[in-house]
Design a protein around this motif. Structure first.
Motif, PDB file in Angstrom:
ATOM      1  N   PHE A   1      53.048 -51.940  71.053  1.00 41.35           N
ATOM      2  CA  PHE A   1      52.690 -51.269  72.308  1.00 41.35           C
ATOM      3  C   PHE A   1      51.494 -50.337  72.107  1.00 41.35           C
ATOM      4  O   PHE A   1      50.617 -50.251  72.980  1.00 41.35           O
ATOM      5  CB  PHE A   1      53.882 -50.475  72.850  1.00 41.35           C
ATOM      6  N   TYR A   2      51.453 -49.661  70.964  1.00 46.79           N
ATOM      7  CA  TYR A   2      50.325 -48.761  70.702  1.00 46.79           C
ATOM      8  C   TYR A   2      49.030 -49.560  70.501  1.00 46.79           C
ATOM      9  O   TYR A   2      47.958 -49.158  70.972  1.00 46.79           O
ATOM     10  CB  TYR A   2      50.623 -47.908  69.474  1.00 46.79           C
TER      11      TYR A   2
ATOM     12  N   LEU B   1      51.168 -56.582  73.816  1.00 40.42           N
ATOM     13  CA  LEU B   1      52.207 -56.167  74.768  1.00 40.42           C
ATOM     14  C   LEU B   1      53.354 -57.172  74.784  1.00 40.42           C
ATOM     15  O   LEU B   1      54.542 -56.791  74.743  1.00 40.42           O
ATOM     16  CB  LEU B   1      51.596 -56.036  76.164  1.00 40.42           C
TER      17      LEU B   1
ATOM     18  N   ALA C   1      45.217 -56.897  73.817  1.00 37.24           N
ATOM     19  CA  ALA C   1      46.193 -56.036  74.498  1.00 37.24           C
ATOM     20  C   ALA C   1      47.339 -56.851  75.086  1.00 37.24           C
ATOM     21  O   ALA C   1      48.511 -56.479  74.948  1.00 37.24           O
ATOM     22  CB  ALA C   1      45.485 -55.231  75.590  1.00 37.24           C
TER      23      ALA C   1
ATOM     24  N   TRP D   1      43.449 -52.032  75.168  1.00 32.06           N
ATOM     25  CA  TRP D   1      43.144 -51.981  76.596  1.00 32.06           C
ATOM     26  C   TRP D   1      42.210 -50.808  76.923  1.00 32.06           C
ATOM     27  O   TRP D   1      41.261 -50.956  77.688  1.00 32.06           O
ATOM     28  CB  TRP D   1      44.440 -51.848  77.399  1.00 32.06           C
ATOM     29  N   ARG D   2      42.466 -49.677  76.315  1.00 32.20           N
ATOM     30  CA  ARG D   2      41.654 -48.491  76.582  1.00 32.20           C
ATOM     31  C   ARG D   2      40.207 -48.684  76.153  1.00 32.20           C
ATOM     32  O   ARG D   2      39.287 -48.172  76.796  1.00 32.20           O
ATOM     33  CB  ARG D   2      42.261 -47.298  75.848  1.00 32.20           C
TER      34      ARG D   2
ATOM     35  N   ALA E   1      48.425 -52.446  71.873  1.00 33.44           N
ATOM     36  CA  ALA E   1      48.074 -52.913  73.215  1.00 33.44           C
ATOM     37  C   ALA E   1      47.359 -51.817  74.002  1.00 33.44           C
ATOM     38  O   ALA E   1      46.352 -52.073  74.670  1.00 33.44           O
ATOM     39  CB  ALA E   1      49.324 -53.366  73.957  1.00 33.44           C
ATOM     40  N   TRP E   2      47.863 -50.588  73.896  1.00 29.87           N
ATOM     41  CA  TRP E   2      47.256 -49.476  74.633  1.00 29.87           C
ATOM     42  C   TRP E   2      45.843 -49.183  74.132  1.00 29.87           C
ATOM     43  O   TRP E   2      44.918 -48.994  74.929  1.00 29.87           O
ATOM     44  CB  TRP E   2      48.135 -48.239  74.492  1.00 29.87           C
TER      45      TRP E   2
END
Length: 390
Positions: A132-133, A158, A154, A139-140, A135-136
């Motif tokens: 999840f981290y 996810l 991402a 994406w960011r 993916a974040w």
């Protein structure tokens, strides 16, 4: 799909990506992320290989323990690689602390022979948290790499995070899904590492494009003034003619030689002389159009190519405007310096159809101005002394 096929596919994919990341990491000035991702792949490959070798013995306890232990080690290397690739200022020690907690859970849960679901909870939560981290972060920072590849990273991360969270419960309810879970996980890992490899190659490609653009700029720009140089004009003049002229229009070549520049350079110094030349270049650029070309061709010699002129009178207007700018005093370090300029003009196609011809005749016209006392402009005239037949 048989057990052997599933895991052979898994560690074969990991091995291929290991080779790719090791290969890319050897490129000069490659992001350090490639090396970290190669190490991550090593642990994922080792986890799958041990599972493949031990699981057929029908003793799932050591097989799943070995797999869980090494697959957790993959994650901090993977995340550290992403942080280094994106040049993020984050505290990487938290990655390793989370992995250490997960490893401790694995050792304690397996040594106490805890129930399978309980053994899985600790390391699956940590694995999911890592995904999840990732993916974040991907994406960011998705706009930092062209092509949308980090968006794919991402999405795959996810999905892997959800997969890690749900798989233990699904397997507990339906043990036969164990094999299907590995197939799904392998496909998502394939997508994730493919996107990371693509990000590395795209970043490398961008570096090559930037280096080429910089080299082209150095080849075609005067390093002091930032104007185009003679090589640029010779290379692109025919192309500029094609784009910048219409039927029954003229192109004018203005050959500009600064008057009184040598005394400034000799008396005030080269540093002041350089600042004077920079100001001259700025004035030439700011008082010509975007379709015109300004170039420095010598120490105090410049050429302006004016395009899309209606008649010779318009060339006079441009020369008059440029001369006014060049005779306006130039302030440098609290002092003001007065220049003059002698400007010779040749017209395309009247005075030549090649840049060499036009520059030569504009140069002769400029010397005609010099002979008549400097400080003026004139269009090349075949009847003038020293002129050849047009």
């Amino acid at each position: 799909m048989s057990f052997e096929i599933v895991h052979t596919f898994g560690f074969t994919v990991y091995f291929v990506f290991l080779l790719f990341f090791v290969w890319v990491s050897r490129f000069e000035k490659t992001s350090p992320g490639a090396g970290w991702w190669a190490l991550a792949i090593c642990f994922a490959l080792l986890a799958r290989l041990l599972l493949f070798l031990i699981l057929p013995s029908n003793n799932t306890h050591p097989a799943t323990f070995a797999y869980a232990f090494f697959i957790v080690l993959e994650k901090p290397f993977l995340l550290t690689g992403l942080a280094r690739f994106l040049r993020l200022q984050i505290r990487e020690r938290w990655f390793w602390l989370a992995a250490a907690v997960a490893e401790l859970w694995i050792i304690l849960a397996w040594s106490t022979d805890a129930p399978p679901l309980l053994r899985s909870i600790g390391y699956t939560i940590v694995n999911a948290g890592f995904q999840f981290y990732i993916a974040w972060l991907a994406w960011r920072h998705r706009r930092e790499v062209p092509g949308g590849v980090l968006m794919l990273t991402a999405a795959a991360s996810l999905a892997l995070g959800l997969h890690w969270l749900l798989a233990p419960y699904i397997i507990a309810l339906e043990p036969a899904w164990f094999r299907n879970g590995f197939v799904l996980g392998s496909m998502l890992v394939l997508i994730k590492y493919s996107s990371l490899l693509a990000a590395l190659l795209l970043r490398f490609q961008q570096r090559l494009v930037d280096a080429e653009a910089k080299a082209m700029g150095m080849a075609f720009l005067d390093p002091l003034t930032g104007l185009k140089n003679k090589r640029y004009m010779e290379t692109l003049f025919d192309h500029a003619l094609l784009l910048a002229t219409r039927p029954h229009q003229l192109v004018a070549v203005f050959y500009i030689d600064l008057d009184n520049f040598k005394p400034i350079n000799d008396n005030a110094g080269h540093a002041v002389g350089d600042e004077v030349l920079k100001t001259v270049a700025t004035r030439l650029q700011s008082h010509t159009r975007s379709t015109d070309i300004c170039a420095r061709v010598g120490g105090d010699e410049f050429i302006v190519i004016g395009t899309q002129l209606e008649d010779a009178e318009q060339a006079y207007d441009i020369a008059r405007k440029l001369l006014g700018q060049l005779t306006t005093q130039i302030p440098v370090s609290g002092a003001s310096y007065a220049l003059g300029a002698s400007i010779g003009i040749s017209l395309y196609p009247k005075h030549g159809t090649s840049l060499t011809e036009l520059i030569e005749r504009a140069d002769r016209a400029m010397y005609q101005v010099k002979r008549n006392g400097k400080g003026g402009y004139v269009i090349y005239d075949t009847r003038a002394p020293g002129a050849d037949a047009a």
